[in-house]
Design a protein around this motif. Structure first.
Motif, PDB file in Angstrom:
ATOM      1  N   GLN A   1      14.219  -5.177  43.257  1.00  0.00           N
ATOM      2  CA  GLN A   1      15.640  -5.533  43.277  1.00  0.00           C
ATOM      3  C   GLN A   1      16.432  -4.643  42.324  1.00  0.00           C
TER       4      GLN A   1
ATOM      5  N   ASN B   1      16.762  -1.069  43.841  1.00  0.00           N
ATOM      6  CA  ASN B   1      17.749  -1.058  44.922  1.00  0.00           C
ATOM      7  C   ASN B   1      19.167  -1.132  44.384  1.00  0.00           C
ATOM      8  N   GLU B   2      19.348  -1.835  43.286  1.00  0.00           N
ATOM      9  CA  GLU B   2      20.676  -1.921  42.670  1.00  0.00           C
ATOM     10  C   GLU B   2      21.079  -0.579  42.067  1.00  0.00           C
TER      11      GLU B   2
ATOM     12  N   ARG C   1      22.206   1.512  44.930  1.00  0.00           N
ATOM     13  CA  ARG C   1      23.535   1.107  45.398  1.00  0.00           C
ATOM     14  C   ARG C   1      24.629   1.645  44.477  1.00  0.00           C
TER      15      ARG C   1
ATOM     16  N   ASN D   1      20.882 -12.328  39.132  1.00  0.00           N
ATOM     17  CA  ASN D   1      21.325 -11.091  39.783  1.00  0.00           C
ATOM     18  C   ASN D   1      22.288 -10.301  38.915  1.00  0.00           C
TER      19      ASN D   1
ATOM     20  N   LYS E   1      21.968  -6.373  37.699  1.00  0.00           N
ATOM     21  CA  LYS E   1      23.037  -5.395  37.939  1.00  0.00           C
ATOM     22  C   LYS E   1      23.424  -4.710  36.636  1.00  0.00           C
TER      23      LYS E   1
ATOM     24  N   ALA F   1      20.688  -2.259  35.789  1.00  0.00           N
ATOM     25  CA  ALA F   1      20.780  -1.092  36.675  1.00  0.00           C
ATOM     26  C   ALA F   1      21.887  -0.158  36.217  1.00  0.00           C
TER      27      ALA F   1
END
Length: 221
Positions: A66, A69-70, A73, A201, A205, A208
């Protein structure tokens, strides 16, 4: 007659402005673009290898996927980095294949993402590892990058610091000759507060963003 002359002057002025803008565009697009640096993010564990299991039930393999992937993004169209992951789904990739990918892509930087675990439930914080190898240019850059990322996480996010350390991890040992390489142990899944932190989450974030920001600011990239 005066009105006609004024109209002609306005048209000529517009034409000059248009030509100047066109020239500027040609100069911009005519300049050689800086090639993007290739970052390989090694997403730890996967598939039947769950990695550490948190005191609250979360699994290391899911947390790091996760997070990776963040980072992907956040990076879209935002930096001079071209990012590849060693896995994009819940599957197990051998350590050898992870380092082979970095070599095949001719990576400029290699980062392996993990979560920590300890018998001591009070153990907490973030630590970053570099290869326990002979001093070289890549190792020096690895140490510098490790300190940057470690400082970004601990200073900006208030996570306890556990320092930058040396280790003989295979993924570091097999990539340090190619490029700067580090392994990040985010937090301890065996610690309740750390595990709960990595369950949110919004916190992933923030992690990240901190990691990507440290990479973008690195003079090595």
């Amino acid at each position: 007659m005066l009105k006609v002359q004024n109209r002609k002057m306005k048209i000529q002025l517009k034409n000059v402005i248009f030509l100047l803008l066109l020239l500027k565009i040609c100069i911009i697009f005519g300049q050689p673009t800086t090639p993007k640096k290739i970052l390989v993010i090694d997403v730890g564990h996967g598939g039947k290898d769950s990695g550490a299991i948190g005191i609250n039930g979360i699994m290391e393999k899911d947390v790091v996927l996760q997070l990776a992937n963040e980072i992907l993004r956040l990076n879209k169209g935002q930096s001079n980095l071209e990012i590849y992951l060693t896995r994009y789904s819940d599957r197990l990739i051998s350590l050898t294949d992870r380092t082979k990918l970095a070599k095949a892509l001719k990576a400029d930087v290699f980062i392996s993402l993990h979560c920590n675990h300890a018998k001591n439930l009070a153990a907490t914080g973030t630590e970053v590892f570099v290869a326990n190898a002979a001093l070289s240019q890549n190792l020096r850059q690895s140490i510098y990058l490790a300190h940057q990322i470690h400082s970004g996480i601990t200073t900006n996010l208030g996570i306890k610091t556990r320092g930058v350390k040396f280790a003989d991890f295979q993924v570091l040992r097999e990539t340090v000759a190619l490029c700067p390489s580090i392994l990040v142990e985010l937090c301890f899944l065996s610690n309740w507060d750390d595990a709960e932190y990595l369950s949110e989450n919004s916190n992933l974030k923030a992690l990240a963003f901190s990691i990507l920001n440290s990479l973008i600011k690195s003079p090595e990239l």
